[in-house]
Design a protein around this motif. Structure first.
Motif, PDB file in Angstrom:
ATOM      1  N   ASP A 140      12.744 -53.332 -27.818  1.00  0.00           N
ATOM      2  CA  ASP A 140      12.476 -53.475 -26.457  1.00  0.00           C
ATOM      3  C   ASP A 140      11.803 -52.423 -25.805  1.00  0.00           C
ATOM      4  O   ASP A 140      10.958 -52.530 -25.202  1.00  0.00           O
ATOM      5  CB  ASP A 140      13.694 -54.365 -25.955  1.00  0.00           C
ATOM      6  N   MET A 141      12.538 -51.261 -25.860  1.00  0.00           N
ATOM      7  CA  MET A 141      12.098 -49.977 -25.249  1.00  0.00           C
ATOM      8  C   MET A 141      10.807 -49.579 -25.518  1.00  0.00           C
ATOM      9  O   MET A 141       9.867 -49.334 -24.861  1.00  0.00           O
ATOM     10  CB  MET A 141      13.126 -49.103 -25.409  1.00  0.00           C
ATOM     11  N   LEU A 142      10.526 -49.655 -26.728  1.00  0.00           N
ATOM     12  CA  LEU A 142       9.279 -49.217 -27.403  1.00  0.00           C
ATOM     13  C   LEU A 142       8.126 -50.259 -27.108  1.00  0.00           C
ATOM     14  O   LEU A 142       7.013 -49.710 -26.825  1.00  0.00           O
ATOM     15  CB  LEU A 142       9.401 -48.991 -28.749  1.00  0.00           C
ATOM     16  N   ASP A 143       8.339 -51.517 -27.131  1.00  0.00           N
ATOM     17  CA  ASP A 143       7.563 -52.246 -26.494  1.00  0.00           C
ATOM     18  C   ASP A 143       7.146 -52.328 -24.989  1.00  0.00           C
ATOM     19  O   ASP A 143       5.851 -52.276 -24.841  1.00  0.00           O
ATOM     20  CB  ASP A 143       7.933 -53.810 -26.772  1.00  0.00           C
ATOM     21  N   ASN A 144       8.087 -51.885 -24.553  1.00  0.00           N
ATOM     22  CA  ASN A 144       8.025 -51.789 -22.932  1.00  0.00           C
ATOM     23  C   ASN A 144       6.915 -50.421 -22.692  1.00  0.00           C
ATOM     24  O   ASN A 144       6.103 -50.419 -21.832  1.00  0.00           O
ATOM     25  CB  ASN A 144       9.306 -51.507 -22.156  1.00  0.00           C
ATOM     26  N   ILE A 145       7.090 -49.510 -23.389  1.00  0.00           N
ATOM     27  CA  ILE A 145       6.438 -48.086 -23.238  1.00  0.00           C
ATOM     28  C   ILE A 145       5.121 -48.452 -23.895  1.00  0.00           C
ATOM     29  O   ILE A 145       4.315 -47.626 -23.405  1.00  0.00           O
ATOM     30  CB  ILE A 145       7.131 -46.953 -23.714  1.00  0.00           C
ATOM     31  N   GLY A 146       4.893 -49.399 -24.635  1.00  0.00           N
ATOM     32  CA  GLY A 146       3.354 -49.533 -25.315  1.00  0.00           C
ATOM     33  C   GLY A 146       3.378 -48.468 -26.403  1.00  0.00           C
ATOM     34  O   GLY A 146       2.194 -48.403 -26.872  1.00  0.00           O
ATOM     35  N   ALA A 147       4.373 -48.211 -27.213  1.00  0.00           N
ATOM     36  CA  ALA A 147       4.470 -47.337 -28.404  1.00  0.00           C
ATOM     37  C   ALA A 147       3.894 -48.263 -29.503  1.00  0.00           C
ATOM     38  O   ALA A 147       4.119 -49.452 -29.656  1.00  0.00           O
ATOM     39  CB  ALA A 147       5.466 -46.643 -28.677  1.00  0.00           C
ATOM     40  N   GLU A 148       3.386 -47.835 -30.486  1.00  0.00           N
ATOM     41  CA  GLU A 148       2.757 -48.336 -31.838  1.00  0.00           C
ATOM     42  C   GLU A 148       4.018 -47.812 -32.722  1.00  0.00           C
ATOM     43  O   GLU A 148       4.159 -46.949 -33.084  1.00  0.00           O
ATOM     44  CB  GLU A 148       1.414 -47.786 -32.413  1.00  0.00           C
ATOM     45  N   ARG A 204      11.026 -56.750 -19.245  1.00  0.00           N
ATOM     46  CA  ARG A 204      12.504 -57.169 -19.717  1.00  0.00           C
ATOM     47  C   ARG A 204      12.720 -57.089 -21.197  1.00  0.00           C
ATOM     48  O   ARG A 204      11.593 -57.198 -21.973  1.00  0.00           O
ATOM     49  CB  ARG A 204      12.479 -58.510 -19.071  1.00  0.00           C
ATOM     50  N   PRO A 205      13.816 -56.848 -21.238  1.00  0.00           N
ATOM     51  CA  PRO A 205      14.299 -56.732 -22.836  1.00  0.00           C
ATOM     52  C   PRO A 205      14.436 -57.912 -23.533  1.00  0.00           C
ATOM     53  O   PRO A 205      15.555 -58.469 -23.894  1.00  0.00           O
ATOM     54  CB  PRO A 205      15.574 -55.827 -22.860  1.00  0.00           C
ATOM     55  N   ILE A 206      13.477 -58.447 -23.992  1.00  0.00           N
ATOM     56  CA  ILE A 206      13.585 -60.079 -24.275  1.00  0.00           C
ATOM     57  C   ILE A 206      14.401 -60.344 -25.573  1.00  0.00           C
ATOM     58  O   ILE A 206      14.944 -61.069 -25.853  1.00  0.00           O
ATOM     59  CB  ILE A 206      11.870 -60.530 -24.764  1.00  0.00           C
ATOM     60  N   ARG A 207      14.302 -59.256 -26.656  1.00  0.00           N
ATOM     61  CA  ARG A 207      14.965 -59.491 -27.859  1.00  0.00           C
ATOM     62  C   ARG A 207      16.544 -59.417 -27.458  1.00  0.00           C
ATOM     63  O   ARG A 207      17.340 -60.217 -28.000  1.00  0.00           O
ATOM     64  CB  ARG A 207      14.641 -58.281 -28.791  1.00  0.00           C
ATOM     65  N   PHE A 208      16.796 -58.309 -26.624  1.00  0.00           N
ATOM     66  CA  PHE A 208      18.131 -58.108 -26.356  1.00  0.00           C
ATOM     67  C   PHE A 208      18.654 -59.236 -25.630  1.00  0.00           C
ATOM     68  O   PHE A 208      19.966 -59.940 -25.945  1.00  0.00           O
ATOM     69  CB  PHE A 208      18.598 -56.872 -25.432  1.00  0.00           C
ATOM     70  N   GLU A 209      18.067 -60.025 -24.565  1.00  0.00           N
ATOM     71  CA  GLU A 209      18.407 -60.869 -23.794  1.00  0.00           C
ATOM     72  C   GLU A 209      18.721 -62.372 -24.624  1.00  0.00           C
ATOM     73  O   GLU A 209      19.504 -63.261 -24.255  1.00  0.00           O
ATOM     74  CB  GLU A 209      17.467 -61.278 -22.501  1.00  0.00           C
ATOM     75  N   LYS A 210      18.145 -62.237 -25.765  1.00  0.00           N
ATOM     76  CA  LYS A 210      18.215 -63.528 -26.518  1.00  0.00           C
ATOM     77  C   LYS A 210      19.670 -63.601 -27.314  1.00  0.00           C
ATOM     78  O   LYS A 210      19.991 -64.751 -27.576  1.00  0.00           O
ATOM     79  CB  LYS A 210      17.066 -63.676 -27.517  1.00  0.00           C
ATOM     80  N   ILE A 211      20.236 -62.392 -27.537  1.00  0.00           N
ATOM     81  CA  ILE A 211      21.332 -62.305 -28.250  1.00  0.00           C
ATOM     82  C   ILE A 211      22.622 -63.097 -27.437  1.00  0.00           C
ATOM     83  O   ILE A 211      22.720 -62.485 -26.188  1.00  0.00           O
ATOM     84  CB  ILE A 211      21.636 -61.052 -28.553  1.00  0.00           C
ATOM     85  N   GLY A 212      23.229 -64.004 -27.825  1.00  0.00           N
ATOM     86  CA  GLY A 212      24.449 -64.429 -27.318  1.00  0.00           C
ATOM     87  C   GLY A 212      23.979 -65.890 -26.357  1.00  0.00           C
ATOM     88  O   GLY A 212      25.081 -66.402 -25.718  1.00  0.00           O
TER      89      GLY A 212
END
Length: 451
Positions: free
Chosen positions: A196-204, A89-97
């Motif tokens: 969030d997207m890059l965290d989800n894919i497991g990118a460095e 889940r996009p945790i950073r984005f969901e925290k906004i608002g």
């Protein structure tokens, strides 16, 4: 405000201070609800010191939980609990608002003002007349939209693809062209959802600092020694800082990138609301540039439309991945946007909106300057305000009923800042908001009657 897990309580729950033991304890407490979704985990070094282990041990435990999609985040912004089950889940984005019910001025979301968006009635009528309407043919982009965008595209691209908005385009690019563990050079700060997207894919992520003209070439050159798979940046009107890549800086970046094989992704999220042109690296490297242009902020978020350009082989790969789901973007929406791009009245409305957004931003800048806080006049739907402490700034604003977004949502190593939306700024509250922002920045109000 975000709640942090009590470090003394948490360390007392850990009976086995190995990687496995820390991971098991944390996951059990999260699953049982004793640590809630959205809470911030203790800092690595502080927890390691309490447990008598090396920071690498705690970091390895957090990495295990990230792979399980239980934790997210890294660097200065810390590590957050993003779920109590194995679910991305996009945790950073969901925290906004999420600021509660006591907000008097919501300056968190830098969304376009609905009153300044073009009327879609005529555009939708044009869209439903699409000659390809109701076809199951999986075409990448409608002929009408392609004809409308080609004359205005920032470089002569080989192939195009319509997507369901700018972030949909970025998501399919990340999902299709990256693998877990790939290194990605990314502006710092950047768009929350990209992190969030890059965290989800497991990118460095290799965070790339920027200045007034965009990404810093020397820092990019240092990252290229690590052979990153991708470089992602915003070529104009950065969504967080408002800076724009100049023609000179674009040329400097091109020289740095000349001897690399790194894929270049340009995310033009604000699109036609920017007052600056795009100096695309596609002119230099058409064989490895993916350029994304979103139409949502200028023409309407419910149009859910963006277009990306890339070499034909890359577009083919992205389109193949989309065939798992929607396969193509609505031709009604594509042709509605195509009509708007060639309609004189619509283009006048977009130009007027651009002017009004700039006036609103300037009014807040002037009010801050009159109180002793001088900020650079950049561009976009928000202001980037450096602060002494993000935590102090957020508490100060919340106490006055003002919602903003802390820089930690957008960054890894960037300086402390907050982002304040100016798109639908409540002018009747200008003085009280300006007072609060100056105090939140850590400065004293110094009224200048001449401004």
């Amino acid at each position: 405000m975000t709640q942090t897990v009590d470090i003394d309580w948490f360390s007392a729950q850990i009976t086995d201070a190995s990687v496995k033991g820390i991971t098991l304890t944390a996951s059990t407490l999260i699953r049982d609800g004793q640590i809630a979704v959205g809470m911030q985990m203790p800092a690595v070094r502080e927890l390691a010191e309490l447990l008598g282990v090396s920071p690498a041990t705690v970091s390895a435990a957090w990495s295990q939980l990230k792979k399980q999609k239980v934790l997210a985040g890294k660097g200065r912004s810390g590590v957050w609990v993003c779920g109590n089950t194995v679910m991305p889940r996009p945790i950073r984005f969901e925290k906004i608002g999420n600021y509660g019910d006591n907000i008097q001025a919501d300056l968190a979301m830098a969304s376009p003002d609905p009153a300044l968006l073009p009327n879609l009635h005529a555009a939708m009528l044009a869209g439903i007349q699409s000659p390809q309407l109701n076809s199951y043919h999986r075409e990448a982009i409608s002929p009408q939209l392609l004809a409308a965008i080609k004359p205005r595209w920032p470089y002569p691209a080989e192939s195009w693809l319509a997507t369901d908005g700018g972030f949909d385009a970025m998501n399919v690019i990340v999902q299709t062209l990256l693998s877990p563990g790939d290194r990605v050079v990314l502006e710092d700060p950047t768009a929350t959802r990209l992190l969030d997207m890059l965290d989800n894919i497991g990118a460095e992520i290799l965070p790339l600092p920027c200045d007034e003209q965009g990404p810093i070439p020397s820092a990019l050159a240092a990252h290229l020694h690590k052979s990153p798979a991708m470089f992602i940046y915003q070529p104009r009107t950065h969504s967080t800082t408002g800076h724009t890549v100049t023609q000179q800086r674009s040329a400097e970046l091109a020289r740095v990138l000349a001897n690399s094989k790194t894929l270049i992704v340009e995310d033009d999220g604000i699109g036609d609301l920017s007052r600056w042109p795009v100096w695309s690296l596609g002119f230099h490297f058409p064989e490895r540039v993916v350029h994304v242009h979103s139409f949502s902020k200028a023409y309407g978020p419910d149009l859910r439309l963006a277009v990306l350009s890339a070499p034909a082989e890359l577009v083919k790969r992205i389109q193949a991945w989309r065939n798992f789901g929607v396969s193509w973007t609505s031709r009604i929406l594509q042709d509605a946007v195509a009509w708007m791009l060639t309609d004189t009245t619509t283009q006048q409305q977009v130009a007027q909106a651009k002017t009004i957004y700039r006036e609103r931003r300037q009014q807040l800048l002037n009010a801050l300057l009159a109180r002793g806080l001088a900020l650079t006049d950049r561009d976009g739907l928000s202001l980037y305000i450096p602060v002494a402490s993000e935590q102090y700034a957020m508490i100060t604003l919340a106490a006055r009923g003002i919602a903003a977004v802390p820089g930690e949502r957008y960054s890894i190593n960037a300086e402390q800042f907050i982002r304040v939306s100016t798109a639908m700024f409540p002018l009747q509250q200008l003085d009280s908001i300006a007072d609060a922002l100056v105090i939140a920045s850590g400065r004293e109000i110094n009224l200048n009657p001449d401004l």
